[in-house]
Design an enzyme around this catalytic site. Structure first.
Site, PDB file in Angstrom:
ATOM      1  N   LYS A   7     -28.855 -20.883  -9.831  1.00 41.14           N
ATOM      2  CA  LYS A   7     -29.097 -19.849  -8.878  1.00 41.14           C
ATOM      3  C   LYS A   7     -28.986 -20.099  -7.468  1.00 41.14           C
ATOM      4  CE  LYS A   7     -31.399 -15.240  -9.201  1.00 41.14           C
ATOM      5  NZ  LYS A   7     -32.550 -14.556  -9.907  1.00 41.14           N
TER       6      LYS A   7
ATOM      7  N   LYS B  72     -24.720 -18.542 -10.330  1.00 37.60           N
ATOM      8  CA  LYS B  72     -24.646 -17.146  -9.718  1.00 37.60           C
ATOM      9  C   LYS B  72     -24.969 -17.456  -8.140  1.00 37.60           C
ATOM     10  CE  LYS B  72     -27.936 -13.380  -9.799  1.00 37.60           C
ATOM     11  NZ  LYS B  72     -29.281 -13.321  -9.941  1.00 37.60           N
TER      12      LYS B  72
HETATM   13  C1  PBG Z   1     -33.386 -11.005 -11.480  1.00 39.65           C
HETATM   14  C2  PBG Z   1     -32.055 -10.754 -11.083  1.00 39.65           C
HETATM   15  C3  PBG Z   1     -31.292 -10.697  -9.988  1.00 39.65           C
HETATM   16  C4  PBG Z   1     -29.940 -10.690 -10.075  1.00 39.65           C
HETATM   17  C5  PBG Z   1     -29.944 -10.722 -11.510  1.00 39.65           C
HETATM   18  N1  PBG Z   1     -31.253 -10.784 -12.206  1.00 39.65           N
HETATM   19  C6  PBG Z   1     -31.963 -10.237  -8.734  1.00 39.65           C
HETATM   20  C7  PBG Z   1     -32.285 -11.414  -7.712  1.00 39.65           C
HETATM   21  O1  PBG Z   1     -32.373 -12.594  -8.391  1.00 39.65           O
HETATM   22  O2  PBG Z   1     -32.723 -11.130  -6.686  1.00 39.65           O
HETATM   23  C8  PBG Z   1     -28.864 -10.202  -9.143  1.00 39.65           C
HETATM   24  C9  PBG Z   1     -27.722  -9.744  -9.734  1.00 39.65           C
HETATM   25  C10 PBG Z   1     -27.010  -9.200  -8.746  1.00 39.65           C
HETATM   26  O3  PBG Z   1     -26.902  -9.090  -7.471  1.00 39.65           O
HETATM   27  O4  PBG Z   1     -26.069  -8.335  -9.049  1.00 39.65           O
HETATM   28  N2  PBG Z   1     -34.000 -12.099 -10.881  1.00 39.65           N
HETATM   29 ZN    ZN Z   2     -36.271 -12.576 -10.684  1.00 40.99          ZN
END
Ligand code: PBG
Ligand code: ZN
Length: 324
Positions: free
Chosen positions: A193, A246
């Site tokens: 991520k 992601k």
């Molecule tokens: C929670 C989470 C996030 C997303 C998915 N789970 C937010 C982040 O990491 O700030 C992002 C999903 C998206 O942008 O559609 N941690």
């Molecule tokens: Zn988070």
């Protein structure tokens, strides 16, 4: 001179016969945002077509999703009360536990994935416990993550998806779930991520923008390829069942490399900012929206994704049914 592939491109039936990559409704997990109350369905300004919904509306939405052939959702909770440790997420009657129970009761066939994190539940908006120095306390966060996993499992979640990228989270959760008798509950790790600007609109929906600092101590530098692979490989070794990259679009090279480096199924999260970009371009007639959406989904599959988590899922399902 001739191009040997040209002969298989001319006839559309033959083109379909030789096509290497396909997209279908059962590749998708659709994200839903649940909040308390009833009759609430509030469209998100930065993401037209995406809503914060109360539980009654979520249940109606599930019926609609099933008519589209979409049978998997990932749930995000927006609690009324946020505090420093995200207590709502640790409570059997918190927003997510309630939502999972109700969805599974009404739609036992719906595959319900829970996002396991703290940023939606903490008043500071970070993904875990913050210590005095305003840094994330990794190990304290692991402890409450295990509690959150058990809450999700007891409520009836079909898969747990930890998204905070804490060190050792997968092993911690696997041990906690096994210890509580949930040996068969799969973990989909947000294993690679990136610290990304593409999450902007999500933080509006989930009301989870950090009140100070950013997430770069626990999310990855977009410039690092080898670290990206190592993070996913580490989660495979710790016991993850599914790996994830992601965001998706700017990281398809990483999807392919992880796919080749591990034997686990792969997911991509086609995040909020990616959705917003196409949506806004489409609404302004700058692109052929349906065509670009489908082209993007094919690219995810071609890069190696088995699962696509996307706000476009309903539109794609409609396109596949030739209704758009
Ligand atoms: C929670 C989470 C996030 C997303 C998915 N789970 C937010 C982040 O990491 O700030 C992002 C999903 C998206 O942008 O559609 N941690
Ligand atoms: Zn988070």
């Amino acid at each position: 001179m001739f191009d040997r592939f040209r002969r298989t491109r001319i006839n559309p039936t033959l083109r379909a016969l030789v096509r290497e990559t396909s997209v279908s409704a059962d590749d998708f997990i659709y994200p839903l945002f649940v909040r308390t109350g009833s009759g609430i369905k509030t469209e998100v300004d930065s993401m037209p077509g995406v809503y914060q919904m109360s539980l009654d509306e979520i249940l109606k939405e599930c019926a609609h999703l099933q008519t589209l052939g979409l049978n998997s959702i990932i749930l995000f909770g927006i609690p009324d009360v946020k505090d420093s440790i995200g207590s709502d997420s640790l409570c059997e009657h918190g927003i997510i536990a309630n939502a999972v129970r109700e969805v599974k009761k009404a739609y036992p066939d719906m595959f319900v994935v829970t996002d396991l994190c703290f940023c939606e539940y903490t008043d500071h908006g970070h993904c875990g416990i913050i210590d005095e120095k305003d840094t994330i306390n990794n190990d304290a966060t692991l402890e409450i993550s295990a509690q959150q996993a058990i809450i999700h499992a007891k409520a009836g979640a079909d898969m747990i998806a930890p998204s905070g990228m804490m060190d050792g989270i997968i092993q911690t959760l696997r041990e906690a779930l096994d210890g509580a008798g949930y040996e068969n509950l799969p973990i989909m790790s947000y294993s690679t991520k990136f610290a990304s600007g593409y999450y902007g609109p999500f933080r509006d929906v989930a009301e989870s923008t950090p009140s100070f600092g950013d997430r770069s101590s626990y999310q990855m530098d977009p410039a690092n390829r080898r670290e990206a692979i190592a993070e996913s490989v580490s989660d495979e070794l710790q016991g993850a069942d599914i790996l994830m990259v992601k965001p998706a679009l700017a990281y398809l090279d990483i999807v392919r490399e992880i796919k080749d480096a591990t034997s686990l199924p792969m997911a991509v999260y086609n995040v909020s900012g990616e959705y917003a970009m196409l949506k806004m371009a489409g609404m302004n007639d700058l692109i052929d929206y349906e065509r670009v959406v489908m082209e993007t989904m094919v690219a995810f599959k071609r890069a190696g994704a088995d699962i696509i988590i996307s706000y476009h899922a309903k539109e794609v399902a409609l396109m596949l049914q030739n209704k758009v």
